[in-house]
Write an enzyme that holds these catalytic residues in place. Structure first.
Site, short mmCIF file in Angstrom:
data_model
loop_
_atom_site.label_atom_id
_atom_site.label_comp_id
_atom_site.label_asym_id
_atom_site.label_seq_id
_atom_site.Cartn_x
_atom_site.Cartn_y
_atom_site.Cartn_z
N CYS A 180 7.48 -33.51 -37.31
CA CYS A 180 6.21 -34.52 -37.11
C CYS A 180 5.44 -34.64 -38.42
O CYS A 180 5.88 -34.90 -39.59
CB CYS A 180 5.78 -34.48 -35.72
SG CYS A 180 4.52 -35.93 -35.49
N HIS B 207 11.94 -39.82 -31.75
CA HIS B 207 11.06 -38.74 -32.40
C HIS B 207 10.81 -37.46 -31.68
O HIS B 207 10.96 -37.65 -30.37
CB HIS B 207 9.72 -39.46 -32.75
CG HIS B 207 8.95 -38.76 -33.69
ND1 HIS B 207 9.26 -38.64 -34.95
CD2 HIS B 207 7.81 -38.10 -33.64
CE1 HIS B 207 8.21 -37.95 -35.79
NE2 HIS B 207 7.47 -37.76 -34.62
N ASP C 77 14.17 -42.98 -33.36
CA ASP C 77 12.97 -42.77 -33.69
C ASP C 77 12.29 -44.22 -33.82
O ASP C 77 12.48 -45.14 -34.80
CB ASP C 77 12.82 -41.78 -34.97
CG ASP C 77 11.30 -41.32 -35.19
OD1 ASP C 77 10.50 -41.91 -34.86
OD2 ASP C 77 11.23 -40.08 -35.62
#
Length: 290
Positions: free
Chosen positions: A169, A258, A226
């Site tokens: 991330c 994600h 995502d």
């Protein structure tokens, strides 16, 4: 803090334990929401040296050192080294567990608290609070802290000739930046790291702006579902690296959102996560970090 207390830190419980004499979170962060205890992976510390460490850094901190979590096999090494870069929620149990997973495979893995000067993640209880702290962290500071962490590893069990980095991330974006920063890096694995985004004084370059400067082979792991990172942007990065003659590979997992590797969250996708981990370890070994 006594050695007995330090020995307790790698042990997981599925409560929200708080501050333990460092800025590292003991347990899972409250900011990420409810913990999915049934899928959260626990890697024990048997056979490992694992726990908090303090790293001397060039950019001052309030108490003179950067806090980090370190895990490695018992013994003197030198071990291949992986810098583990936190997701947006800081160095909590999930990131610490990833360090132990690497250590079980023979690596020295270190996750420095890269938010330490900007805020205390042990006190953050929601996503917006985590985003606010992350938004105050300068890229230049992060590069310096990672350099200092790598230097610490060289004299604390790490092999300076076998240095890798991985991040998730927020840390996935940092992984791309560090691959363009450190010429000593042998390999990198970026998990759903942002490639395009708004630039600022603190974050002046996007990873795609640095494609021609990338100095190490990079594996990019992304989810097709995502909502924050488009597949098109991933393809743009792939083309930029190819045009610059850089070694990189990308895997885009169908249906994966994600944070598909985050086993403690609802975003976890077991099949994609397990394959991504297998691909990451193979990538590091292929580039001399076995």
């Amino acid at each position: 803090m006594t050695d007995d207390l330090l020995s307790l830190l790698p042990k997981v419980d599925f409560t929200r334990r708080g501050f333990v004499a460092t800025t590292l979170i003991s347990g899972f962060t409250m900011a990420a929401g409810p913990v999915m205890a049934q899928t959260a992976i626990h890697t024990d510390s048997t056979g490992l040296t694992a726990g908090p460490v303090r790293i001397p850094v060039g950019i001052p901190t309030a108490d003179g050192a950067l806090h980090a979590y370190r895990a490695m096999p018992q013994g003197n090494g030198p071990f291949p080294t992986i810098l583990v870069v936190q997701e947006i929620f800081g160095v909590h149990e999930y990131i610490q567990d990833i360090c132990r997973r690497f250590a079980k495979l023979g690596y020295l893995a270190v996750a420095p608290d890269l938010y330490q000067r900007q805020g205390d993640m042990t006190k953050i209880t929601d996503v917006q609070g985590a985003i606010a702290i992350a938004g105050k962290v300068p890229d230049a500071q992060v590069m310096s802290d990672l350099d200092d962490t790598a230097a610490w590893c060289r004299t604390n069990g790490g092999d300076p000739a076998r240095l890798g980095i991985t991040g998730f991330c927020w840390g996935g974006r940092i992984t791309w930046l560090y691959a363009a920063h450190n010429p000593s890096l042998k390999a990198a694995v970026a998990w759903y790291g942002r490639i395009l985004g708004q630039q600022s004084e603190l974050t002046p370059k996007n990873p795609i702006d640095l494609a021609s400067a990338v100095k190490a082979p990079v594996l990019g792991l992304y989810g097709a579902a995502d909502q924050g990172i488009s597949v098109d942007s991933v393809h743009q990065m792939e083309a930029a690296l190819r045009n610059a003659g850089k070694e990189a590979e990308f895997l885009i997992y169908d249906g994966a959102p994600h944070a598909f590797f985050a086993d403690y969250r609802p975003s976890y996708r077991k099949e994609a996560a397990e394959d991504g981990w297998k691909q990451a370890i193979a990538w590091f070994k292929r580039h001399g970090l076995g």
